[in-house]
Design a protein around this motif. Structure first.
Motif, mmCIF file in Angstrom:
data_model
loop_
_atom_site.group_PDB
_atom_site.id
_atom_site.type_symbol
_atom_site.label_atom_id
_atom_site.label_comp_id
_atom_site.label_asym_id
_atom_site.label_seq_id
_atom_site.Cartn_x
_atom_site.Cartn_y
_atom_site.Cartn_z
ATOM 1 N N GLN A 59 58.650 -116.343 85.884
ATOM 2 C CA GLN A 59 59.654 -115.407 85.306
ATOM 3 C C GLN A 59 60.924 -115.871 85.543
ATOM 4 O O GLN A 59 61.413 -116.385 86.752
ATOM 5 C CB GLN A 59 59.329 -113.893 85.757
ATOM 6 C CG GLN A 59 60.301 -113.028 85.163
ATOM 7 C CD GLN A 59 59.994 -111.555 85.415
ATOM 8 O OE1 GLN A 59 59.369 -111.243 86.594
ATOM 9 N NE2 GLN A 59 60.183 -110.619 84.521
ATOM 10 N N PHE A 60 61.537 -115.896 84.445
ATOM 11 C CA PHE A 60 62.766 -116.446 84.374
ATOM 12 C C PHE A 60 63.830 -115.003 85.212
ATOM 13 O O PHE A 60 63.391 -114.069 85.178
ATOM 14 C CB PHE A 60 63.619 -116.217 83.054
ATOM 15 C CG PHE A 60 65.211 -116.890 82.996
ATOM 16 C CD1 PHE A 60 65.196 -118.057 82.999
ATOM 17 C CD2 PHE A 60 66.077 -116.347 82.765
ATOM 18 C CE1 PHE A 60 66.627 -118.755 83.006
ATOM 19 C CE2 PHE A 60 67.302 -116.618 82.876
ATOM 20 C CZ PHE A 60 67.581 -118.010 82.669
ATOM 21 N N GLY B 124 64.090 -111.625 83.517
ATOM 22 C CA GLY B 124 63.287 -111.243 82.433
ATOM 23 C C GLY B 124 63.505 -111.862 81.351
ATOM 24 O O GLY B 124 64.162 -113.061 81.118
ATOM 25 N N GLU B 125 62.756 -111.595 80.189
ATOM 26 C CA GLU B 125 62.482 -112.332 79.055
ATOM 27 C C GLU B 125 64.021 -112.152 78.083
ATOM 28 O O GLU B 125 64.276 -113.171 77.803
ATOM 29 C CB GLU B 125 61.539 -111.848 78.317
ATOM 30 C CG GLU B 125 61.284 -112.795 76.931
ATOM 31 C CD GLU B 125 59.901 -112.298 76.324
ATOM 32 O OE1 GLU B 125 59.989 -112.445 75.048
ATOM 33 O OE2 GLU B 125 59.018 -111.790 76.897
ATOM 34 N N ALA B 126 64.638 -111.034 78.390
ATOM 35 C CA ALA B 126 65.652 -110.792 77.725
ATOM 36 C C ALA B 126 66.861 -111.798 78.221
ATOM 37 O O ALA B 126 67.898 -112.456 77.478
ATOM 38 C CB ALA B 126 66.213 -109.216 77.792
ATOM 39 N N LEU C 69 66.365 -114.772 79.646
ATOM 40 C CA LEU C 69 66.223 -115.804 79.120
ATOM 41 C C LEU C 69 66.628 -116.382 77.848
ATOM 42 O O LEU C 69 67.461 -117.064 77.609
ATOM 43 C CB LEU C 69 64.613 -116.282 79.215
ATOM 44 C CG LEU C 69 64.102 -117.517 78.580
ATOM 45 C CD1 LEU C 69 64.666 -118.650 79.263
ATOM 46 C CD2 LEU C 69 62.536 -117.465 78.568
ATOM 47 N N LYS C 70 66.701 -115.318 76.850
ATOM 48 C CA LYS C 70 66.897 -115.514 75.477
ATOM 49 C C LYS C 70 68.274 -115.394 75.655
ATOM 50 O O LYS C 70 69.012 -116.479 74.952
ATOM 51 C CB LYS C 70 66.367 -114.423 74.672
ATOM 52 C CG LYS C 70 64.956 -114.531 74.334
ATOM 53 C CD LYS C 70 64.521 -113.317 73.496
ATOM 54 C CE LYS C 70 63.025 -113.438 73.244
ATOM 55 N NZ LYS C 70 62.559 -112.298 72.361
ATOM 56 N N TRP D 41 63.295 -120.580 88.322
ATOM 57 C CA TRP D 41 62.467 -119.536 87.995
ATOM 58 C C TRP D 41 61.640 -118.839 89.217
ATOM 59 O O TRP D 41 61.635 -119.569 90.283
ATOM 60 C CB TRP D 41 61.473 -119.873 86.936
ATOM 61 C CG TRP D 41 61.852 -119.947 85.808
ATOM 62 C CD1 TRP D 41 62.971 -120.971 85.210
ATOM 63 C CD2 TRP D 41 61.206 -119.648 84.350
ATOM 64 N NE1 TRP D 41 63.081 -121.296 83.775
ATOM 65 C CE2 TRP D 41 61.893 -120.148 83.319
ATOM 66 C CE3 TRP D 41 60.170 -118.920 84.120
ATOM 67 C CZ2 TRP D 41 61.804 -120.104 82.042
ATOM 68 C CZ3 TRP D 41 59.960 -118.744 82.616
ATOM 69 C CH2 TRP D 41 60.700 -119.295 81.776
ATOM 70 N N PHE E 107 54.247 -123.585 80.666
ATOM 71 C CA PHE E 107 55.074 -122.285 79.873
ATOM 72 C C PHE E 107 55.699 -123.337 78.483
ATOM 73 O O PHE E 107 56.018 -124.309 78.392
ATOM 74 C CB PHE E 107 56.010 -121.915 80.648
ATOM 75 C CG PHE E 107 56.179 -120.566 80.614
ATOM 76 C CD1 PHE E 107 55.327 -119.612 80.994
ATOM 77 C CD2 PHE E 107 57.615 -120.235 79.899
ATOM 78 C CE1 PHE E 107 55.635 -118.295 80.841
ATOM 79 C CE2 PHE E 107 57.872 -118.829 79.718
ATOM 80 C CZ PHE E 107 57.000 -117.729 79.975
ATOM 81 N N ILE F 249 58.623 -122.598 75.859
ATOM 82 C CA ILE F 249 59.890 -121.845 75.564
ATOM 83 C C ILE F 249 60.698 -122.104 74.177
ATOM 84 O O ILE F 249 60.842 -123.275 73.983
ATOM 85 C CB ILE F 249 61.077 -122.508 76.650
ATOM 86 C CG1 ILE F 249 60.363 -122.106 78.004
ATOM 87 C CG2 ILE F 249 62.442 -121.715 76.533
ATOM 88 C CD1 ILE F 249 61.271 -122.629 79.218
#
Length: 186
Positions: free
Chosen positions: A93-94, A97-99, A101-102, A163, A177, A179
Motif C-alpha cells: 500500500q502506498f 492509500g490509493e487516492a 497514490l493518484k 510503500w 504491482f 501502476i
C-alpha cells in the motif's frame, strides 16, 4: 487434512463425471486450506497454507468403482527473499492509500514537451516490484503510448516514497504491482 483428501476425492469424481479420465490418470491439484487457532474469539487471525495434492486414479477393468491411489500432500515453500508474488494476503500500500497514490503521481508528472506538441495522451501502465522494505524495483513499462511519456512514467515511479510492503503469512514479501500513469492535456 481430511478436507484435503475429501477435496481430492471430489475433484476425481468431477473429472470422471465430465469424461476427462480414461483408464488411469495422474492428478495434481492445488488446495488452499484454512487453519484457525483454538481461540474462542472470531477475530482470531486465520492462517492459510497452500498444499499440493498428487496421486493417481482410475477404474479397474469391468468395474464402475473408482480407485484413488498414492495420494501425497506437499506443502508449498517459498524463499521470501527471491519469490515475487502477484497476490498476497495483505497487498502493498502506498502511504495514504490509493487516492494519495493518484494525487502523488499527478502532482509529480511533468508533461514531456514533445508529447505536448504532438498532443499525445493516454495511460502508461508500469509494472513494478514492491520489495520487502517498501522500496520499488524492476520498473518496466507494461503498456506504452510513446517513448517520451514512458520515460517520464518510469522517472516518476522511481521517485516514489517507500510503500508499506505486502505480507504473506505475516512476513513481508516481494510483490509485483501495476501502476497506471495518466497523461491528459488541459
Amino acid at each position: 487434512m481430511k478436507r484435503i483428501l475429501t477435496f481430492a476425492a471430489m475433484l476425481c469424481c468431477c473429472t470422471i463425471v465430465f469424461g476427462q479420465v480414461n483408464k488411469k490418470k495422474k492428478i495434481s491439484t492445488q488446495v488452499q486450506t484454512t487453519v484457525k487457532d483454538n481461540a474462542q474469539d472470531s477475530k482470531t487471525p486465520v492462517k492459510k497454507e497452500t498444499n499440493f495434492v498428487e496421486g493417481s486414479m482410475g477404474f479397474d477393468e469391468g468395474s464402475s468403482v473408482m480407485h484413488i491411489k498414492d495420494i501425497t500432500i506437499k506443502e508449498e515453500k517459498y524463499d521470501s527473499e527471491q519469490t515475487i508474488f502477484e497476490v498476497v494476503e495483505q497487498m502493498p500500500q502506498f502511504p495514504g492509500g490509493e487516492a494519495a497514490l493518484k494525487q502523488w503521481v499527478s502532482s509529480h508528472v511533468k508533461y514531456p514537451p514533445i508529447a505536448e506538441e504532438n498532443a499525445i495522451q493516454g495511460v502508461v501502465v508500469c509494472s513494478v516490484v514492491i520489495e520487502t522494505d517498501g522500496s520499488i524495483s524492476n520498473v518496466k513499462v507494461a503498456r506504452s503510448i510513446d517513448p517520451s511519456v514512458d520515460r517520464e512514467s518510469v522517472r516518476v515511479i522511481k521517485a516514489m516514497p517507500r510503500w508499506t510492503p505486502g505480507r504473506q503469512n505475516g512476513k513481508p514479501v516481494r510483490v509485483k504491482f501495476t501502476i497506471p500513469v495518466t497523461f491528459k492535456l488541459q
